[in-house]
Design a protein around this motif. Structure first.
Motif, PDB file in Angstrom:
ATOM      1  N   HIS A 117     -21.659 -90.043   2.509  1.00 30.09           N
ATOM      2  CA  HIS A 117     -20.307 -90.581   2.525  1.00 30.09           C
ATOM      3  C   HIS A 117     -19.831 -90.763   1.090  1.00 30.09           C
ATOM      4  CE1 HIS A 117     -22.819 -94.169   2.130  1.00 30.09           C
ATOM      5  NE2 HIS A 117     -21.786 -94.731   1.521  1.00 30.09           N
ATOM      6  N   SER A 118     -18.528 -90.893   0.922  1.00 34.49           N
ATOM      7  CA  SER A 118     -17.961 -91.000  -0.426  1.00 34.49           C
ATOM      8  C   SER A 118     -16.709 -91.860  -0.389  1.00 34.49           C
ATOM      9  CB  SER A 118     -17.632 -89.607  -0.971  1.00 34.49           C
ATOM     10  OG  SER A 118     -16.998 -89.685  -2.235  1.00 34.49           O
ATOM     11  N   ILE A 119     -16.550 -92.697  -1.413  1.00 33.99           N
ATOM     12  CA  ILE A 119     -15.332 -93.485  -1.579  1.00 33.99           C
ATOM     13  C   ILE A 119     -14.773 -93.179  -2.965  1.00 33.99           C
ATOM     14  CG2 ILE A 119     -16.569 -95.511  -2.444  1.00 33.99           C
ATOM     15  CD1 ILE A 119     -14.429 -97.209  -0.944  1.00 33.99           C
ATOM     16  N   SER A 120     -13.458 -93.039  -3.060  1.00 38.89           N
ATOM     17  CA  SER A 120     -12.833 -92.624  -4.313  1.00 38.89           C
ATOM     18  C   SER A 120     -13.015 -93.681  -5.399  1.00 38.89           C
ATOM     19  CB  SER A 120     -11.345 -92.357  -4.095  1.00 38.89           C
ATOM     20  OG  SER A 120     -10.703 -92.097  -5.336  1.00 38.89           O
ATOM     21  N   PRO A 121     -13.349 -93.253  -6.623  1.00 36.35           N
ATOM     22  CA  PRO A 121     -13.498 -94.207  -7.731  1.00 36.35           C
ATOM     23  C   PRO A 121     -12.166 -94.620  -8.352  1.00 36.35           C
ATOM     24  CG  PRO A 121     -13.975 -91.995  -8.501  1.00 36.35           C
ATOM     25  CD  PRO A 121     -13.735 -91.883  -7.018  1.00 36.35           C
ATOM     26  N   ILE A 122     -11.071 -93.963  -7.953  1.00 34.27           N
ATOM     27  CA  ILE A 122      -9.783 -94.224  -8.607  1.00 34.27           C
ATOM     28  C   ILE A 122      -8.661 -94.562  -7.639  1.00 34.27           C
ATOM     29  CG2 ILE A 122     -10.340 -92.733 -10.565  1.00 34.27           C
ATOM     30  CD1 ILE A 122      -8.475 -90.615  -9.227  1.00 34.27           C
ATOM     31  N   ALA A 123      -8.830 -94.304  -6.347  1.00 40.12           N
ATOM     32  CA  ALA A 123      -7.712 -94.383  -5.399  1.00 40.12           C
ATOM     33  C   ALA A 123      -7.330 -95.817  -5.050  1.00 40.12           C
ATOM     34  CB  ALA A 123      -8.061 -93.627  -4.118  1.00 40.12           C
ATOM     35  N   ASN A 124      -6.059 -95.982  -4.667  1.00 39.05           N
ATOM     36  CA  ASN A 124      -5.598 -97.262  -4.136  1.00 39.05           C
ATOM     37  C   ASN A 124      -6.015 -97.423  -2.680  1.00 39.05           C
ATOM     38  OD1 ASN A 124      -4.254 -98.169  -6.495  1.00 39.05           O
ATOM     39  ND2 ASN A 124      -2.542 -96.796  -6.051  1.00 39.05           N
ATOM     40  N   HIS A 125      -6.181 -96.284  -1.992  1.00 44.17           N
ATOM     41  CA  HIS A 125      -6.617 -96.370  -0.597  1.00 44.17           C
ATOM     42  C   HIS A 125      -8.109 -96.702  -0.541  1.00 44.17           C
ATOM     43  CE1 HIS A 125      -8.868 -92.588  -0.751  1.00 44.17           C
ATOM     44  NE2 HIS A 125      -7.805 -91.979  -1.268  1.00 44.17           N
ATOM     45  N   LEU A 126      -8.552 -97.190   0.588  1.00 45.94           N
ATOM     46  CA  LEU A 126      -9.966 -97.522   0.798  1.00 45.94           C
ATOM     47  C   LEU A 126     -10.556 -96.636   1.886  1.00 45.94           C
ATOM     48  CD1 LEU A 126      -9.952-101.434   0.563  1.00 45.94           C
ATOM     49  CD2 LEU A 126     -10.703 -99.781  -1.157  1.00 45.94           C
ATOM     50  N   LEU A 127     -10.267 -95.346   1.803  1.00 45.46           N
ATOM     51  CA  LEU A 127     -10.784 -94.403   2.784  1.00 45.46           C
ATOM     52  C   LEU A 127     -12.188 -93.944   2.394  1.00 45.46           C
ATOM     53  CD1 LEU A 127      -7.640 -92.151   3.386  1.00 45.46           C
ATOM     54  CD2 LEU A 127      -8.498 -94.003   4.827  1.00 45.46           C
ATOM     55  N   ALA A 178     -17.253 -85.402  -1.492  1.00 51.66           N
ATOM     56  CA  ALA A 178     -17.035 -86.072  -2.780  1.00 51.66           C
ATOM     57  C   ALA A 178     -15.552 -86.088  -3.094  1.00 51.66           C
ATOM     58  CB  ALA A 178     -17.810 -85.361  -3.892  1.00 51.66           C
ATOM     59  N   TRP A 179     -15.008 -87.287  -3.382  1.00 55.35           N
ATOM     60  CA  TRP A 179     -13.617 -87.419  -3.790  1.00 55.35           C
ATOM     61  C   TRP A 179     -13.462 -86.981  -5.243  1.00 55.35           C
ATOM     62  CZ3 TRP A 179      -9.783 -88.485  -0.433  1.00 55.35           C
ATOM     63  CH2 TRP A 179     -10.094 -89.171   0.753  1.00 55.35           C
ATOM     64  N   SER A 180     -12.321 -86.393  -5.553  1.00 58.52           N
ATOM     65  CA  SER A 180     -12.019 -86.028  -6.930  1.00 58.52           C
ATOM     66  C   SER A 180     -11.903 -87.290  -7.788  1.00 58.52           C
ATOM     67  CB  SER A 180     -10.700 -85.248  -6.987  1.00 58.52           C
ATOM     68  OG  SER A 180     -10.237 -85.152  -8.324  1.00 58.52           O
ATOM     69  N   PRO A 181     -12.455 -87.270  -9.006  1.00 61.97           N
ATOM     70  CA  PRO A 181     -12.323 -88.420  -9.909  1.00 61.97           C
ATOM     71  C   PRO A 181     -10.992 -88.431 -10.660  1.00 61.97           C
ATOM     72  CG  PRO A 181     -13.640 -86.736 -10.952  1.00 61.97           C
ATOM     73  CD  PRO A 181     -13.317 -86.221  -9.568  1.00 61.97           C
ATOM     74  N   ARG A 236     -15.258 -76.621   0.938  1.00 62.15           N
ATOM     75  CA  ARG A 236     -13.817 -76.713   1.180  1.00 62.15           C
ATOM     76  C   ARG A 236     -13.183 -77.788   0.319  1.00 62.15           C
ATOM     77  NH1 ARG A 236     -11.330 -74.290   5.435  1.00 62.15           N
ATOM     78  NH2 ARG A 236     -12.662 -72.993   6.764  1.00 62.15           N
ATOM     79  N   LEU A 237     -11.904 -77.586   0.041  1.00 57.20           N
ATOM     80  CA  LEU A 237     -11.092 -78.574  -0.661  1.00 57.20           C
ATOM     81  C   LEU A 237     -10.008 -79.052   0.283  1.00 57.20           C
ATOM     82  CD1 LEU A 237     -10.752 -76.762  -4.100  1.00 57.20           C
ATOM     83  CD2 LEU A 237     -12.215 -78.716  -3.564  1.00 57.20           C
ATOM     84  N   TRP A 238      -9.704 -80.372   0.205  1.00 53.49           N
ATOM     85  CA  TRP A 238      -8.765 -80.991   1.124  1.00 53.49           C
ATOM     86  C   TRP A 238      -7.764 -81.843   0.356  1.00 53.49           C
ATOM     87  CZ3 TRP A 238     -10.150 -79.749   6.237  1.00 53.49           C
ATOM     88  CH2 TRP A 238     -11.470 -79.326   6.416  1.00 53.49           C
ATOM     89  N   ASP A 239      -6.522 -81.853   0.862  1.00 50.99           N
ATOM     90  CA  ASP A 239      -5.509 -82.794   0.411  1.00 50.99           C
ATOM     91  C   ASP A 239      -5.114 -83.605   1.634  1.00 50.99           C
ATOM     92  OD1 ASP A 239      -3.287 -84.219  -0.416  1.00 50.99           O
ATOM     93  OD2 ASP A 239      -2.446 -82.573  -1.587  1.00 50.99           O
ATOM     94  N   ILE A 240      -5.529 -84.874   1.672  1.00 52.80           N
ATOM     95  CA  ILE A 240      -5.337 -85.656   2.892  1.00 52.80           C
ATOM     96  C   ILE A 240      -3.874 -85.989   3.147  1.00 52.80           C
ATOM     97  CG2 ILE A 240      -7.661 -86.624   2.760  1.00 52.80           C
ATOM     98  CD1 ILE A 240      -6.367 -89.215   1.700  1.00 52.80           C
ATOM     99  N   ASP A 291     -14.207 -85.324 -15.557  1.00 57.57           N
ATOM    100  CA  ASP A 291     -12.786 -85.076 -15.792  1.00 57.57           C
ATOM    101  C   ASP A 291     -12.108 -84.370 -14.632  1.00 57.57           C
ATOM    102  OD1 ASP A 291     -13.872 -82.541 -16.001  1.00 57.57           O
ATOM    103  OD2 ASP A 291     -13.463 -82.317 -18.144  1.00 57.57           O
ATOM    104  N   GLY A 292     -12.869 -84.042 -13.581  1.00 57.49           N
ATOM    105  CA  GLY A 292     -12.301 -83.386 -12.413  1.00 57.49           C
ATOM    106  C   GLY A 292     -11.964 -81.926 -12.608  1.00 57.49           C
ATOM    107  N   LYS A 293     -12.353 -81.331 -13.736  1.00 59.01           N
ATOM    108  CA  LYS A 293     -11.995 -79.947 -14.014  1.00 59.01           C
ATOM    109  C   LYS A 293     -12.950 -78.947 -13.376  1.00 59.01           C
ATOM    110  CE  LYS A 293      -9.667 -80.897 -18.413  1.00 59.01           C
ATOM    111  NZ  LYS A 293      -9.642 -80.621 -19.875  1.00 59.01           N
ATOM    112  N   TYR A 294     -14.148 -79.413 -13.015  1.00 61.30           N
ATOM    113  CA  TYR A 294     -15.138 -78.510 -12.425  1.00 61.30           C
ATOM    114  C   TYR A 294     -15.811 -79.190 -11.232  1.00 61.30           C
ATOM    115  CZ  TYR A 294     -14.634 -75.680 -16.641  1.00 61.30           C
ATOM    116  OH  TYR A 294     -14.114 -74.924 -17.654  1.00 61.30           O
ATOM    117  N   LEU A 295     -16.239 -78.356 -10.297  1.00 62.53           N
ATOM    118  CA  LEU A 295     -17.006 -78.822  -9.146  1.00 62.53           C
ATOM    119  C   LEU A 295     -18.337 -78.093  -9.147  1.00 62.53           C
ATOM    120  CD1 LEU A 295     -16.721 -80.565  -6.451  1.00 62.53           C
ATOM    121  CD2 LEU A 295     -16.302 -78.365  -5.334  1.00 62.53           C
ATOM    122  N   VAL A 296     -19.399 -78.812  -8.863  1.00 60.27           N
ATOM    123  CA  VAL A 296     -20.742 -78.237  -8.794  1.00 60.27           C
ATOM    124  C   VAL A 296     -21.219 -78.303  -7.354  1.00 60.27           C
ATOM    125  CG1 VAL A 296     -23.122 -78.386  -9.624  1.00 60.27           C
ATOM    126  CG2 VAL A 296     -21.228 -78.966 -11.161  1.00 60.27           C
TER     127      VAL A 296
END
Length: 307
Positions: free
Chosen positions: A16-26, A61-64, A80-84, A133-138
């Motif tokens: 599971h993953s929670i965003s380190p920067i988001a206002n939402h708590l998804l 993993a959420w984008s940082p 896959r990449l998602w935009d909720i 920096d969110g520029k690359y995904l591994v």
């Protein structure tokens, strides 16, 4: 401590993953189901699902950098990449054969591939992690490959890490990327939890920088297999030591190990210890020689007769 909320997803949860920067708590949950489940810690409800994978989802993993962007890896070999915020949610897949991305060969989309087709790995993808920096995904997969993706275009960055990479367990395997503030500008270092050791790589060059050997590795043979085994204390997780230079590793035998860089002071201590050991060895050899000399002298003093 008591649980503040409980969510029954009716499925095995792999990560599971929670965003380190988001206002939402998804919280994005990768489960045995083919759809990613999003649960809201604020409302206590399971909000909605992200459908697109054909089989179980193993890693999320959420984008940082972008709070609504999510990456996922599944046992169908896709990343896959998602935009909720979008009604269709999915932005597309990463394709291991695509080294030009959405910009195409000319920067204007020439020969750009369809973003809805392709696989990131030829087998299950059980690890996805963003650079700070969110520029690359591994991504890490059961094809025993680690791939680096340019997130400005979705292109395969074609980084190769050699034959040392091992990855066979269904559980989530997350490479650890060293925070940029602990490195020289422009450098990126990845620690990879291999079966019998932790491998340290230059992320973009693919160069193996160091092997951290795990002491006392125990291999339990798998029934019916002469070549494969289960490592009882294999590395299952890695975490960076906040505010310092070092890392922690968790192992399947229940042990957590702490690792830190070797300092010049450590090298001096090791040198002194080595000299002490060498001195002890010389003294031990001298005592043995003296004992042998005494035995030889005793033998030569004895009168020997023949009959």
């Amino acid at each position: 401590m008591t649980a503040s909320a409980t969510f029954d997803l009716e499925s095995v949860v792999y990560s599971h993953s929670i965003s380190p920067i988001a206002n939402h708590l998804l919280v994005a949950c990768a489960t045995q189901h083919s759809a990613i489940r999003l649960v809201d810690l604020r409302s206590g409800a399971s909000t909605h699902s992200l459908a697109g994978h054909q089989r179980a989802v193993l890693s999320v993993a959420w984008s940082p950098h972008e709070e609504h962007i999510l990456a996922s890896g599944g046992s169908d070999g896709t990343a896959r990449l998602w935009d909720i915020r979008r009604s269709s949610n999915s932005l597309g897949v990463l394709d291991l054969e695509d080294s030009v991305g959405i910009l195409g060969e000319d920067g204007l989309g020439k020969n750009a591939r369809d973003r809805n087709r392709g696989k990131a790995h030829t087998d299950a993808v059980n690890g996805v992690v963003w650079t700070g920096d969110g520029k690359y995904l591994v991504t890490a997969g059961h094809d025993e490959r680690v791939r680096v993706w340019d997130m400005s275009s979705g292109a395969n960055a074609l980084c190769h890490f050699g034959p040392s990479i091992k990855n066979t367990h269904l559980s989530t395997l997350m490479p650890l990327l060293v925070p940029s503030n602990a490195l020289e500008p422009g450098k990126q270092v990845m620690f990879y939890p291999n079966q019998k050791e932790i491998l340290m790589f230059d992320l973009f060059g693919g160069t193996l920088l160091k092997r951290l050997r795990i002491p006392g590795v125990v291999v339990v043979p798998i029934r019916g297999s002469a070549t494969h085994g289960n490592f009882r204390n294999r590395t299952t997780s890695l975490a960076w030591k906040a505010g310092d230079v070092g890392l922690y590793s968790g192992h399947s035998d229940g042990v957590i190990r702490a690792w830190h860089p070797v300092t010049p002071q450590d090298l001096e201590v090791d040198k002194d210890d080595a000299q002490d050991v060498a001195g002890d060895d010389d003294e031990s050899r001298k005592r043995k020689r003296d004992a042998l000399d005494d035995i030889f002298r005793d033998l030569t003093k004895q009168k020997i007769t023949f009959s």
